[in-house]
Design a protein around this motif. Structure first.
Motif, PDB file in Angstrom:
ATOM      1  N   PRO A  10       0.824  -1.211   0.000  1.00 54.55           N
ATOM      2  CA  PRO A  10       0.000   0.000   0.000  1.00 54.55           C
ATOM      3  C   PRO A  10       0.853   1.255   0.000  1.00 54.55           C
ATOM      4  O   PRO A  10       1.818   1.375   0.757  1.00 54.55           O
ATOM      5  CB  PRO A  10      -0.809  -0.144   1.303  1.00 54.55           C
ATOM      6  N   GLY A  11       0.509   2.189  -0.869  1.00 52.86           N
ATOM      7  CA  GLY A  11       1.270   3.423  -1.025  1.00 52.86           C
ATOM      8  C   GLY A  11       2.136   3.432  -2.264  1.00 52.86           C
ATOM      9  O   GLY A  11       2.552   4.500  -2.723  1.00 52.86           O
ATOM     10  N   ASP A  12       2.405   2.250  -2.838  1.00 50.88           N
ATOM     11  CA  ASP A  12       3.171   2.173  -4.081  1.00 50.88           C
ATOM     12  C   ASP A  12       2.272   2.511  -5.267  1.00 50.88           C
ATOM     13  O   ASP A  12       1.032   2.505  -5.147  1.00 50.88           O
ATOM     14  CB  ASP A  12       3.747   0.758  -4.261  1.00 50.88           C
ATOM     15  N   PRO A  13       2.848   2.834  -6.450  1.00 56.23           N
ATOM     16  CA  PRO A  13       2.025   3.071  -7.656  1.00 56.23           C
ATOM     17  C   PRO A  13       1.051   1.923  -7.872  1.00 56.23           C
ATOM     18  O   PRO A  13       1.407   0.751  -7.740  1.00 56.23           O
ATOM     19  CB  PRO A  13       3.059   3.159  -8.776  1.00 56.23           C
ATOM     20  N   ASP A  14      -0.179   2.279  -8.186  1.00 55.36           N
ATOM     21  CA  ASP A  14      -1.258   1.288  -8.229  1.00 55.36           C
ATOM     22  C   ASP A  14      -1.567   0.801  -9.640  1.00 55.36           C
ATOM     23  O   ASP A  14      -1.958  -0.340  -9.843  1.00 55.36           O
ATOM     24  CB  ASP A  14      -2.511   1.916  -7.611  1.00 55.36           C
ATOM     25  N   GLN A  15      -1.381   1.642 -10.642  1.00 55.71           N
ATOM     26  CA  GLN A  15      -1.856   1.357 -11.995  1.00 55.71           C
ATOM     27  C   GLN A  15      -0.711   0.990 -12.927  1.00 55.71           C
ATOM     28  O   GLN A  15       0.276   1.710 -13.030  1.00 55.71           O
ATOM     29  CB  GLN A  15      -2.603   2.581 -12.535  1.00 55.71           C
ATOM     30  N   TYR A  16      -0.856  -0.148 -13.624  1.00 55.18           N
ATOM     31  CA  TYR A  16       0.150  -0.615 -14.574  1.00 55.18           C
ATOM     32  C   TYR A  16      -0.562  -1.010 -15.871  1.00 55.18           C
ATOM     33  O   TYR A  16      -1.526  -1.772 -15.850  1.00 55.18           O
ATOM     34  CB  TYR A  16       0.918  -1.808 -14.013  1.00 55.18           C
ATOM     35  N   ILE A  47      -4.028  -2.990 -15.249  1.00 57.42           N
ATOM     36  CA  ILE A  47      -4.308  -3.692 -13.998  1.00 57.42           C
ATOM     37  C   ILE A  47      -4.083  -2.727 -12.831  1.00 57.42           C
ATOM     38  O   ILE A  47      -3.332  -1.765 -12.945  1.00 57.42           O
ATOM     39  CB  ILE A  47      -3.429  -4.946 -13.821  1.00 57.42           C
ATOM     40  N   PHE A  48      -4.765  -3.024 -11.694  1.00 55.88           N
ATOM     41  CA  PHE A  48      -4.624  -2.212 -10.488  1.00 55.88           C
ATOM     42  C   PHE A  48      -4.102  -3.112  -9.377  1.00 55.88           C
ATOM     43  O   PHE A  48      -4.774  -4.056  -8.945  1.00 55.88           O
ATOM     44  CB  PHE A  48      -5.965  -1.593 -10.105  1.00 55.88           C
ATOM     45  N   ALA A  49      -2.898  -2.815  -8.930  1.00 60.75           N
ATOM     46  CA  ALA A  49      -2.238  -3.657  -7.942  1.00 60.75           C
ATOM     47  C   ALA A  49      -3.027  -3.745  -6.646  1.00 60.75           C
ATOM     48  O   ALA A  49      -3.092  -4.801  -6.010  1.00 60.75           O
ATOM     49  CB  ALA A  49      -0.833  -3.126  -7.678  1.00 60.75           C
ATOM     50  N   SER A  50      -3.655  -2.641  -6.238  1.00 63.20           N
ATOM     51  CA  SER A  50      -4.402  -2.640  -4.973  1.00 63.20           C
ATOM     52  C   SER A  50      -5.551  -3.639  -5.002  1.00 63.20           C
ATOM     53  O   SER A  50      -5.824  -4.310  -3.997  1.00 63.20           O
ATOM     54  CB  SER A  50      -4.935  -1.235  -4.680  1.00 63.20           C
ATOM     55  N   LYS A  51      -6.238  -3.754  -6.136  1.00 65.82           N
ATOM     56  CA  LYS A  51      -7.339  -4.706  -6.248  1.00 65.82           C
ATOM     57  C   LYS A  51      -6.833  -6.144  -6.277  1.00 65.82           C
ATOM     58  O   LYS A  51      -7.411  -7.040  -5.665  1.00 65.82           O
ATOM     59  CB  LYS A  51      -8.157  -4.408  -7.505  1.00 65.82           C
ATOM     60  N   LEU A  52      -5.723  -6.346  -7.026  1.00 65.52           N
ATOM     61  CA  LEU A  52      -5.173  -7.695  -7.112  1.00 65.52           C
ATOM     62  C   LEU A  52      -4.658  -8.178  -5.759  1.00 65.52           C
ATOM     63  O   LEU A  52      -4.775  -9.357  -5.421  1.00 65.52           O
ATOM     64  CB  LEU A  52      -4.030  -7.730  -8.138  1.00 65.52           C
ATOM     65  N   CYS A  53      -4.093  -7.266  -4.995  1.00 63.54           N
ATOM     66  CA  CYS A  53      -3.451  -7.638  -3.729  1.00 63.54           C
ATOM     67  C   CYS A  53      -4.365  -7.462  -2.527  1.00 63.54           C
ATOM     68  O   CYS A  53      -3.918  -7.645  -1.382  1.00 63.54           O
ATOM     69  CB  CYS A  53      -2.194  -6.813  -3.522  1.00 63.54           C
TER      70      CYS A  53
END
Length: 237
Positions: free
Chosen positions: A183-189, A204-210
């Motif tokens: 959390p706090g890292d760039p979210d969108q790739y 993809i959105f890392a916050s949703k995946l994780c």
């Protein structure tokens, strides 16, 4: 005598090593294209021939004769333009990719002129598909491995992963994205796939995946903290 043989060998080497430069034309499957000379003597001509793959004659125009289209898989899709020299191909297929040769004979001098045109036909890229592999570390980091791919694997495709934000350890080129996210890292790739005629992307959105991974990690951390507190209270008592 020896000198003559050397000159002959050198001449044969020069002839065998001659190459031509071909103009390159890029097109999309299903569309149409017009192929012609880039720079041409204005004519008039006595004969025009078009060749597929340089050697297979597909069309012949002779002065005061009816244009002849030869039996190939292109027969119903090609015709000669009103200028009697431009080759029109419709409903392009991938197998139409080839080096075409145009050969023209001047009416006045019978001089033969020729030019090669390289035609490459590609499909428009579909939306990329993403294959994911997720895991977690005890320190609260979510490990993401994402593989990006399109259906047109033989379409001269290149891939780039573009992160939204500056603080990232994402790889910028290739089909695989490997990151350690918290959390706090760039979210969108975003994966961008490109070929010579098109591009397509998937985000993809890392916050949703994780989300599940980080919540489970938080729960584990809470259990560890509570266990430590209870143990400390038990010792103090």
């Amino acid at each position: 005598m020896i000198f003559s043989w050397w000159r002959l060998c050198l001449l044969m080497l020069m002839i065998s090593s001659q190459v031509y430069s071909a103009r390159n034309v890029l097109c999309v499957v299903g569309e149409s294209v017009n192929l012609s000379f880039s720079e041409l003597n204005p004519g008039p001509y006595s004969e025009i021939s078009w060749f597929y793959n340089e050697t297979q004659k597909i069309l012949l125009w002779e002065r005061e004769e009816q244009t002849k289209i030869f039996e190939t898989n292109m027969k119903t899709r090609i015709h000669l333009g009103d200028d009697n020299i431009t080759l029109h191909i419709r409903q392009l297929r991938k197998e139409d990719s080839s080096t075409y040769k145009l050969q023209a004979s001047l009416l006045s001098t019978r001089q033969e002129l020729s030019e090669h045109v390289r035609l490459d036909v590609y499909e428009r890229l579909t939306k990329p598909k993403i294959a994911l592999s997720l895991s977690s570390n005890d320190n609260g980091t979510c490990l993401i491995n994402a593989t990006c791919s399109v259906e047109q694997i033989r379409e001269n495709v290149t891939y780039n992963w573009i992160p939204l934000g500056q603080r990232t350890k994402a790889s910028s080129e290739g089909i695989i994205l490997s990151i350690r996210w918290k959390p706090g890292d760039p979210d969108q790739y975003t994966c961008i796939a490109r070929n010579p005629v098109s591009n397509s992307s998937y985000t993809i959105f890392a916050s949703k995946l994780c989300a599940g991974k980080t919540s489970r990690m938080s729960l584990k951390l809470l259990v560890v903290i509570l266990s430590s507190i209870f143990s400390l209270l038990f010792v103090l008592n």
